[in-house]
Design an enzyme around this catalytic site. Structure first.
Site, PDB file in Angstrom:
ATOM      1  N   GLN A  17       3.376  -2.830   5.869  1.00 34.46           N
ATOM      2  CA  GLN A  17       2.478  -3.430   6.862  1.00 34.46           C
ATOM      3  C   GLN A  17       2.238  -4.935   6.732  1.00 34.46           C
ATOM      4  O   GLN A  17       2.234  -5.649   7.728  1.00 34.46           O
ATOM      5  CB  GLN A  17       1.108  -2.712   6.809  1.00 34.46           C
ATOM      6  CG  GLN A  17       0.157  -3.219   7.864  1.00 34.46           C
ATOM      7  CD  GLN A  17      -1.201  -2.560   7.883  1.00 34.46           C
ATOM      8  OE1 GLN A  17      -2.129  -3.073   8.462  1.00 34.46           O
ATOM      9  NE2 GLN A  17      -1.348  -1.412   7.260  1.00 34.46           N
ATOM     10  N   SER A  18       2.011  -5.399   5.489  1.00 36.99           N
ATOM     11  CA  SER A  18       1.547  -6.784   5.353  1.00 36.99           C
ATOM     12  C   SER A  18       2.553  -7.791   5.913  1.00 36.99           C
ATOM     13  O   SER A  18       2.206  -8.621   6.766  1.00 36.99           O
ATOM     14  CB  SER A  18       1.261  -7.100   3.880  1.00 36.99           C
ATOM     15  OG  SER A  18       2.447  -6.991   3.126  1.00 36.99           O
ATOM     16  N   THR A  74      22.153  -5.018   0.671  1.00 36.48           N
ATOM     17  CA  THR A  74      22.174  -6.299  -0.045  1.00 36.48           C
ATOM     18  C   THR A  74      22.629  -6.140  -1.488  1.00 36.48           C
ATOM     19  O   THR A  74      22.716  -7.114  -2.220  1.00 36.48           O
ATOM     20  CB  THR A  74      20.790  -6.961  -0.002  1.00 36.48           C
ATOM     21  OG1 THR A  74      19.853  -6.070  -0.589  1.00 36.48           O
ATOM     22  CG2 THR A  74      20.385  -7.285   1.414  1.00 36.48           C
ATOM     23  N   LYS A  75      22.884  -4.904  -1.894  1.00 36.94           N
ATOM     24  CA  LYS A  75      23.410  -4.704  -3.244  1.00 36.94           C
ATOM     25  C   LYS A  75      24.936  -4.545  -3.217  1.00 36.94           C
ATOM     26  O   LYS A  75      25.562  -4.405  -4.251  1.00 36.94           O
ATOM     27  CB  LYS A  75      22.732  -3.500  -3.895  1.00 36.94           C
ATOM     28  CG  LYS A  75      21.262  -3.811  -4.236  1.00 36.94           C
ATOM     29  CD  LYS A  75      20.566  -2.680  -4.939  1.00 36.94           C
ATOM     30  CE  LYS A  75      19.167  -3.128  -5.336  1.00 36.94           C
ATOM     31  NZ  LYS A  75      18.306  -2.014  -5.693  1.00 36.94           N
ATOM     32  N   ASN A  96       8.052  -9.210   1.460  1.00 34.91           N
ATOM     33  CA  ASN A  96       6.918  -8.674   0.694  1.00 34.91           C
ATOM     34  C   ASN A  96       7.392  -7.542  -0.208  1.00 34.91           C
ATOM     35  O   ASN A  96       6.790  -6.492  -0.295  1.00 34.91           O
ATOM     36  CB  ASN A  96       5.775  -8.215   1.616  1.00 34.91           C
ATOM     37  CG  ASN A  96       6.114  -7.006   2.449  1.00 34.91           C
ATOM     38  OD1 ASN A  96       7.145  -6.992   3.109  1.00 34.91           O
ATOM     39  ND2 ASN A  96       5.276  -5.988   2.428  1.00 34.91           N
ATOM     40  N   PHE A  97       8.499  -7.824  -0.914  1.00 40.08           N
ATOM     41  CA  PHE A  97       8.973  -6.873  -1.915  1.00 40.08           C
ATOM     42  C   PHE A  97       8.050  -6.934  -3.130  1.00 40.08           C
ATOM     43  O   PHE A  97       7.262  -7.865  -3.287  1.00 40.08           O
ATOM     44  CB  PHE A  97      10.396  -7.255  -2.383  1.00 40.08           C
ATOM     45  CG  PHE A  97      11.449  -7.017  -1.342  1.00 40.08           C
ATOM     46  CD1 PHE A  97      11.578  -5.791  -0.709  1.00 40.08           C
ATOM     47  CD2 PHE A  97      12.337  -8.036  -1.003  1.00 40.08           C
ATOM     48  CE1 PHE A  97      12.563  -5.572   0.244  1.00 40.08           C
ATOM     49  CE2 PHE A  97      13.325  -7.829  -0.059  1.00 40.08           C
ATOM     50  CZ  PHE A  97      13.434  -6.601   0.572  1.00 40.08           C
ATOM     51  N   ALA A  98       8.235  -5.956  -3.988  1.00 39.26           N
ATOM     52  CA  ALA A  98       7.511  -5.987  -5.260  1.00 39.26           C
ATOM     53  C   ALA A  98       7.957  -7.225  -6.042  1.00 39.26           C
ATOM     54  O   ALA A  98       9.064  -7.741  -5.816  1.00 39.26           O
ATOM     55  CB  ALA A  98       7.803  -4.715  -6.035  1.00 39.26           C
ATOM     56  N   ARG A 104      16.122 -10.255  -8.445  1.00 31.06           N
ATOM     57  CA  ARG A 104      17.117  -9.249  -8.873  1.00 31.06           C
ATOM     58  C   ARG A 104      18.242  -9.119  -7.850  1.00 31.06           C
ATOM     59  O   ARG A 104      19.376  -8.823  -8.180  1.00 31.06           O
ATOM     60  CB  ARG A 104      16.455  -7.871  -9.050  1.00 31.06           C
ATOM     61  CG  ARG A 104      15.665  -7.738 -10.336  1.00 31.06           C
ATOM     62  CD  ARG A 104      15.498  -6.273 -10.720  1.00 31.06           C
ATOM     63  NE  ARG A 104      14.674  -5.524  -9.793  1.00 31.06           N
ATOM     64  CZ  ARG A 104      13.353  -5.504  -9.804  1.00 31.06           C
ATOM     65  NH1 ARG A 104      12.692  -6.224 -10.691  1.00 31.06           N
ATOM     66  NH2 ARG A 104      12.675  -4.790  -8.934  1.00 31.06           N
ATOM     67  N   VAL A 137       1.242  -3.324  -5.068  1.00 31.40           N
ATOM     68  CA  VAL A 137      -0.091  -3.235  -4.476  1.00 31.40           C
ATOM     69  C   VAL A 137      -0.020  -2.734  -3.036  1.00 31.40           C
ATOM     70  O   VAL A 137       0.850  -3.150  -2.268  1.00 31.40           O
ATOM     71  CB  VAL A 137      -0.780  -4.628  -4.516  1.00 31.40           C
ATOM     72  CG1 VAL A 137      -2.007  -4.666  -3.634  1.00 31.40           C
ATOM     73  CG2 VAL A 137      -1.167  -4.983  -5.955  1.00 31.40           C
ATOM     74  N   GLU A 139      -2.769  -1.720   0.427  1.00 30.85           N
ATOM     75  CA  GLU A 139      -4.020  -2.119   1.075  1.00 30.85           C
ATOM     76  C   GLU A 139      -5.295  -1.932   0.229  1.00 30.85           C
ATOM     77  O   GLU A 139      -6.024  -2.866  -0.050  1.00 30.85           O
ATOM     78  CB  GLU A 139      -4.150  -1.321   2.386  1.00 30.85           C
ATOM     79  CG  GLU A 139      -5.467  -1.467   3.110  1.00 30.85           C
ATOM     80  CD  GLU A 139      -5.689  -2.848   3.678  1.00 30.85           C
ATOM     81  OE1 GLU A 139      -4.770  -3.369   4.310  1.00 30.85           O
ATOM     82  OE2 GLU A 139      -6.774  -3.417   3.499  1.00 30.85           O
ATOM     83  N   ASP A 168      -3.617  -5.864   4.072  1.00 37.86           N
ATOM     84  CA  ASP A 168      -2.266  -5.936   4.637  1.00 37.86           C
ATOM     85  C   ASP A 168      -2.206  -6.887   5.835  1.00 37.86           C
ATOM     86  O   ASP A 168      -1.612  -7.953   5.773  1.00 37.86           O
ATOM     87  CB  ASP A 168      -1.828  -4.536   5.097  1.00 37.86           C
ATOM     88  CG  ASP A 168      -1.354  -3.683   3.924  1.00 37.86           C
ATOM     89  OD1 ASP A 168      -1.018  -4.246   2.878  1.00 37.86           O
ATOM     90  OD2 ASP A 168      -1.320  -2.450   4.070  1.00 37.86           O
ATOM     91  N   GLY A 246     -24.421 -12.608   7.860  1.00 42.04           N
ATOM     92  CA  GLY A 246     -24.880 -13.979   8.064  1.00 42.04           C
ATOM     93  C   GLY A 246     -26.383 -14.108   7.848  1.00 42.04           C
ATOM     94  O   GLY A 246     -27.019 -13.235   7.281  1.00 42.04           O
ATOM     95  N   GLY A 247     -26.942 -15.181   8.328  1.00 41.53           N
ATOM     96  CA  GLY A 247     -28.363 -15.438   8.123  1.00 41.53           C
ATOM     97  C   GLY A 247     -29.263 -14.726   9.127  1.00 41.53           C
ATOM     98  O   GLY A 247     -30.488 -14.895   9.106  1.00 41.53           O
TER      99      GLY A 247
END
Ligand SMILES: CC(C)(COP(=O)(O)OP(=O)(O)OC[C@H]1O[C@@H](n2cnc3c(N)ncnc32)[C@H](O)[C@@H]1OP(=O)(O)O)[C@@H](O)C(=O)NCCC(=O)NCCS
Length: 424
Positions: A17-18, A74-75, A96-98, A104, A137, A139, A168, A246-247
């Site tokens: 997702q992120s 890609t390998k 957003n891979f580990a 690698r 990681v 969400e 995310d 908020g205030g």
């Protein structure tokens, strides 16, 4: 009419997702987003939480509009060579891979700079440098580590995560801003740069007011919090229930029908300038001059009973009736809308914030469109791509490969099984 990011090409190495939220925004602003996916599998969300067998899930379709999809292993040696060509041909690589995956794969920052010194490399990780930098990681981990969970919920309950995907989608938004900023800087520096957004940092940025309160608590109780004046404050910001961040004190109040409808509630803010109007509407005109109620400071220790009294009024109206009455007096309030109500809200359809999109395999579905409206760069939401739908097209048109070269690469298995190719 052109689009703001026309001419910008994004190598989209994102998943879940992120990252996809970020590249979807860039695509909506006109960038050519090429999503690179693992042959035969693709982004894992294609198959997660499926509601229709063998059809891309809503999870995937709602996060990957307006993109092209290519499958590339890609390998595989030939696949890696194609990726190198893509790095040379694109302006931004978003991933957003580990931690460590890109290195690698053979695409360290140094290697990418060698291939294309103008390339911007934008990454989302769970944490920035520090003790957790190598952690994977999702969400809710980010919500917990970024201060949202400890400050959400009720005082007598456990920490709570929120339904808003602040870890995310929130971090995706942060990254998108970093990318367009880096693109702008490149117009005068001529160089690419790295853009890093950690999910913990993104959540904390959205919890800024809670770090404000952490410093205030060291100087005395937080008088707008429900714990004041009877509860105890510890040494960290407590959970504030539905109190306003908020205030201006606010709370969620029951409306007519709350016994059977879980969303028959309204958010009610006792903004000081309209205090007199509030008193008149709820039939407590004596509060306007009563020194116990006349000023915001005098009201703070009595907020609980004030909201209980206001609720006696809101309980007699449904949430939309209450909105109509309160808005006439500029009293800030908001109905608690269910997802069903939001999905059917005509004004959100008119603005394109909720859109119906057609998909060749699933048929029509609802999605959230671009929430950011540019007057000179309108967004047309297009369906998400099928897995590898644009592999041939991208190799041919973006990289300029001829058919014999494409066949050779396909023969190596770098683009996926022959079946997938035949389906294109
Ligand atoms: C989200 C997350 C936990 C998922 O972890 P995961 O499913 O194990 O996936 P990873 O990112 O670790 O790695 C993917 C693997 O697929 C491989 N891969 C990805 N695309 C590939 C492709 N096109 N061809 C071949 N291999 C590919 C990678 O090389 C990697 O392999 P490796 O570990 O042998 O080096 C992790 O990616 C992460 O922490 N990301 C950063 C934080 C984040 O964005 N989290 C929120 C997600 S919504």
């Amino acid at each position: 009419m052109g689009q703001a990011l026309e001419g910008v090409r994004i190598l989209d190495f994102t998943h879940v997702q992120s990252g996809p939220t970020c590249t979807q925004l860039l695509a909506w602003f006109g960038a050519d987003v090429i999503k690179v996916e693992k042959p035969g599998v693709g982004d894992i969300t294609r198959t997660q939480l499926r509601d229709i067998p063998n059809v891309d899930s809503l999870y995937f379709t709602m996060l990957n509009h307006n993109k092209r999809s290519i499958t590339l292993d890609t390998k595989n040696k030939a696949g890696k060579a194609v990726l190198e060509e893509l790095v040379r041909s694109c302006d931004v690589l978003v991933e957003n891979f580990a931690p460590g995956v890109l290195d690698r794969m053979g695409f360290s920052w140094a290697r990418i700079q060698e291939l294309n010194p103008r390339m911007i490399v934008a990454s989302i990780k769970g944490f920035g440098p520090g003790p957790y930098q190598d952690c994977k990681v999702y969400e809710n981990v980010a919500q917990c580590a970024g201060g949202a969970a400890s400050t959400t919920g009720f005082d007598d309950g456990p920490p709570l995560v929120t339904g808003a995907q602040i870890g995310d989608s929130g971090t995706g938004l942060h990254l998108a801003l970093g990318i367009v900023t880096a693109l702008y800087q490149r117009t005068h520096s001529g160089r690419g740069q790295r853009v890093d957004a950690a999910m913990q940092d993104g959540v904390l940025n959205l919890c800024r007011v809670k770090l404000r309160d952490q410093q205030r608590i060291e100087r005395g109780p937080l008088k707008e919090y429900p714990q004041y004046p009877n509860g105890k404050f510890g040494d960290a910001v407590p959970r504030a229930g539905n109190a306003s961040g908020g205030g201006q004190p606010g709370w969620i109040l029951k409306c007519k029908g709350w016994e059977n409808d879980p969303n028959a509630y309204i958010y009610f803010i006792t903004q000081a300038p309209v205090w007199g109007a509030i008193c008149k509407v709820i039939g407590k005109e004596e509060w306007i001059t009563d020194p116990d109620y006349a000023t915001p400071e005098a009201r703070l220790p009595r907020l609980r009973s004030i909201f209980d009294t206001i609720e006696k009024w809101t309980e007699t109206k449904d949430k939309f009736e209450a909105m109509d009455i309160l808005n006439k007096f500029d009293i800030p309030c908001g109905p608690i809308l269910s997802m069903r109500e939001i999905a059917n809200e005509p004004s959100l359809r008119v603005t394109g914030t909720v859109v119906e999109v057609d998909h060749p395999e699933r048929g029509p579905y609802l999605s959230v469109g671009n929430p950011i409206k540019l007057s000179d760069s309108p967004t047309v939401v297009e369906r998400s791509p099928l897995l590898g739908e644009h592999t041939q097209e991208v190799l041919r048109d973006v990289l300029g490969f001829d058919q014999s070269r494409i066949d050779e690469i396909a023969g190596s298995g770098a683009l996926g099984a022959p079946v997938a190719m035949a389906a294109e």
